[in-house]
Design an enzyme around this catalytic site. Sequence first.
Site, PDB file in Angstrom:
ATOM      1  N   ILE A 105       0.828  -1.202   0.000  1.00 36.00           N
ATOM      2  CA  ILE A 105       0.000   0.000   0.000  1.00 36.00           C
ATOM      3  C   ILE A 105       0.863   1.252   0.000  1.00 36.00           C
ATOM      4  O   ILE A 105       0.513   2.260  -0.592  1.00 36.00           O
ATOM      5  CB  ILE A 105      -0.924   0.012   1.242  1.00 36.00           C
ATOM      6  CG1 ILE A 105      -1.780  -1.256   1.258  1.00 36.00           C
ATOM      7  CG2 ILE A 105      -1.811   1.244   1.235  1.00 36.00           C
ATOM      8  CD1 ILE A 105      -2.563  -1.426   2.537  1.00 36.00           C
ATOM      9  N   ARG A 157      15.120 -16.962  -2.950  1.00 41.85           N
ATOM     10  CA  ARG A 157      15.390 -16.045  -1.846  1.00 41.85           C
ATOM     11  C   ARG A 157      16.762 -15.392  -1.992  1.00 41.85           C
ATOM     12  O   ARG A 157      16.983 -14.282  -1.540  1.00 41.85           O
ATOM     13  CB  ARG A 157      15.264 -16.786  -0.509  1.00 41.85           C
ATOM     14  CG  ARG A 157      13.815 -17.069  -0.128  1.00 41.85           C
ATOM     15  CD  ARG A 157      13.721 -17.842   1.171  1.00 41.85           C
ATOM     16  NE  ARG A 157      12.343 -17.984   1.617  1.00 41.85           N
ATOM     17  CZ  ARG A 157      11.476 -18.874   1.147  1.00 41.85           C
ATOM     18  NH1 ARG A 157      11.856 -19.705   0.193  1.00 41.85           N
ATOM     19  NH2 ARG A 157      10.246 -18.937   1.609  1.00 41.85           N
ATOM     20  N   ASN A 164      17.404  -6.778  -0.100  1.00 42.59           N
ATOM     21  CA  ASN A 164      16.955  -6.875   1.292  1.00 42.59           C
ATOM     22  C   ASN A 164      18.088  -6.855   2.306  1.00 42.59           C
ATOM     23  O   ASN A 164      17.905  -6.430   3.448  1.00 42.59           O
ATOM     24  CB  ASN A 164      16.108  -8.135   1.474  1.00 42.59           C
ATOM     25  CG  ASN A 164      14.754  -8.021   0.787  1.00 42.59           C
ATOM     26  OD1 ASN A 164      14.416  -6.959   0.268  1.00 42.59           O
ATOM     27  ND2 ASN A 164      13.995  -9.091   0.788  1.00 42.59           N
ATOM     28  N   ILE A 187      11.949 -11.033   9.599  1.00 41.60           N
ATOM     29  CA  ILE A 187      11.087 -11.722   8.637  1.00 41.60           C
ATOM     30  C   ILE A 187      11.640 -11.576   7.221  1.00 41.60           C
ATOM     31  O   ILE A 187      11.464 -12.457   6.382  1.00 41.60           O
ATOM     32  CB  ILE A 187       9.658 -11.157   8.705  1.00 41.60           C
ATOM     33  CG1 ILE A 187       9.022 -11.472  10.069  1.00 41.60           C
ATOM     34  CG2 ILE A 187       8.787 -11.711   7.575  1.00 41.60           C
ATOM     35  CD1 ILE A 187       7.659 -10.843  10.280  1.00 41.60           C
ATOM     36  N   ASP A 220       6.668 -21.773   8.434  1.00 40.73           N
ATOM     37  CA  ASP A 220       6.954 -23.175   8.103  1.00 40.73           C
ATOM     38  C   ASP A 220       6.182 -24.118   9.031  1.00 40.73           C
ATOM     39  O   ASP A 220       5.670 -25.159   8.603  1.00 40.73           O
ATOM     40  CB  ASP A 220       8.456 -23.450   8.214  1.00 40.73           C
ATOM     41  CG  ASP A 220       9.267 -22.621   7.238  1.00 40.73           C
ATOM     42  OD1 ASP A 220       8.770 -22.371   6.120  1.00 40.73           O
ATOM     43  OD2 ASP A 220      10.392 -22.213   7.598  1.00 40.73           O
ATOM     44  N   ARG A 223       2.417 -23.974   8.144  1.00 37.38           N
ATOM     45  CA  ARG A 223       2.147 -24.797   6.950  1.00 37.38           C
ATOM     46  C   ARG A 223       2.226 -26.282   7.267  1.00 37.38           C
ATOM     47  O   ARG A 223       1.372 -27.072   6.839  1.00 37.38           O
ATOM     48  CB  ARG A 223       3.158 -24.449   5.863  1.00 37.38           C
ATOM     49  CG  ARG A 223       2.927 -23.088   5.233  1.00 37.38           C
ATOM     50  CD  ARG A 223       4.117 -22.635   4.411  1.00 37.38           C
ATOM     51  NE  ARG A 223       3.790 -21.479   3.578  1.00 37.38           N
ATOM     52  CZ  ARG A 223       4.697 -20.678   3.025  1.00 37.38           C
ATOM     53  NH1 ARG A 223       5.995 -20.898   3.241  1.00 37.38           N
ATOM     54  NH2 ARG A 223       4.319 -19.660   2.278  1.00 37.38           N
ATOM     55  N   HIS A 247      15.185 -21.483   6.535  1.00 37.21           N
ATOM     56  CA  HIS A 247      13.903 -20.945   6.083  1.00 37.21           C
ATOM     57  C   HIS A 247      13.888 -20.736   4.576  1.00 37.21           C
ATOM     58  O   HIS A 247      13.401 -19.736   4.074  1.00 37.21           O
ATOM     59  CB  HIS A 247      13.627 -19.625   6.814  1.00 37.21           C
ATOM     60  CG  HIS A 247      12.256 -19.060   6.581  1.00 37.21           C
ATOM     61  ND1 HIS A 247      11.100 -19.773   6.812  1.00 37.21           N
ATOM     62  CD2 HIS A 247      11.865 -17.834   6.128  1.00 37.21           C
ATOM     63  CE1 HIS A 247      10.052 -19.009   6.535  1.00 37.21           C
ATOM     64  NE2 HIS A 247      10.491 -17.834   6.101  1.00 37.21           N
TER      65      HIS A 247
END
Length: 390
Positions: A105, A157, A164, A187, A220, A223, A247
Amino acid sequence: MAATSATTFSIGSAISVGSKGSRLPQTKPSAARFASQNSLTSFSGLKAATSMSYETEASFIGKESSAALQGSFAPKAWKANQESCRGLQPVASYKVAVLGAGGGIANVKGVAADLSHCNTPPHVQDFTGASELGSCLKGVNVVVIPAGVPRKPGMTRDDLFNINANIVKTLVEAVADNCPDALIHIISNPVNSTVPIAAEVLKQKGVYDPKKLFGVTTLDVVRANTFVAQKKNLKLIDVDVPVVGGHAGITILPLLSKTKPSVSFTDEEVEQLTVRIQNAGTEVVEAKAGAGSATLSMAYAAARFVESSLRALDGDGDVYECSFVQSDLTDLPFFASRIKLGRNGVEALIPSDLGGLYEYEEKALEALKPELKASIEKGIAFVQKQPITA
């Protein structure tokens, strides 16, 4: 510095949980703050409960929490609780900062206004821009960092690393300067590298406490619990599957042999479930066809981990989650495993999960180590090659 945004949430509780939080978007730094000084509501399973005293099992919502949730919908109990608590003042209060609050947003003021309409105790404040980052982080108890770019179809990733990595480095520098004692929840992907990046930054700043740095791998577990419950026709609320390793891809290792309640799997089921859990993120990315990644399930998982941290900060002595942390359970410096959370962060690692594994799991555990080791070293090297802001 990458543009960021943030939101801060504050919750006060008369007897039990209190929290505050903040968050930052990715185009400009921004944040929001939530504060409630007269709230008498505790939270269990992300829903308001009428009682301040409750216990939970290791899974997100245990049997006792279920009872608390049921009680939260009883009008008579709610009325009685209001009467009994009238006039009490909060004795616990925590602030949670979410760095990267704008999301897709990119309008943190709008996000803060939207959240402030929820009939829950937190008070919300928004912060935007690098100049407001320090104000956002002052006095924060828990920092959550989802800031960064999401994965798109065809991306790994590692493809996210160059973008990142610097975002995480910059934000953790600000955390070190403004709230060095806060619990830090990373995160931003790739977590296998961004957590070591955060650790190196904190070391160079002289404020590193390994007990307070977490890679959030809860998705993880979420899920794994979901897929196992569906496969074995179990009540989801009772299922708990620890996930270890890292991860990303094959570094994600669900320990189906440790599933609670105890259930048997064929060799084929173990392999099929493991592969699906490892590739679940890609499953969502492909289903969204370039429009995003796993944002909703990630938000749920992040909220679960934050809630667990706040419960631990508030003195709950029975809080367990899986997380990617500094560890001595293997020969790797960081490793995801089940941990016990306490007032000061990681209270204990749980080594028993790594014993008595299925043969498939034992082989998978050894197979993931080289990839995880390389990701950790990549994160460490990134910081060591760059100067840290004084």
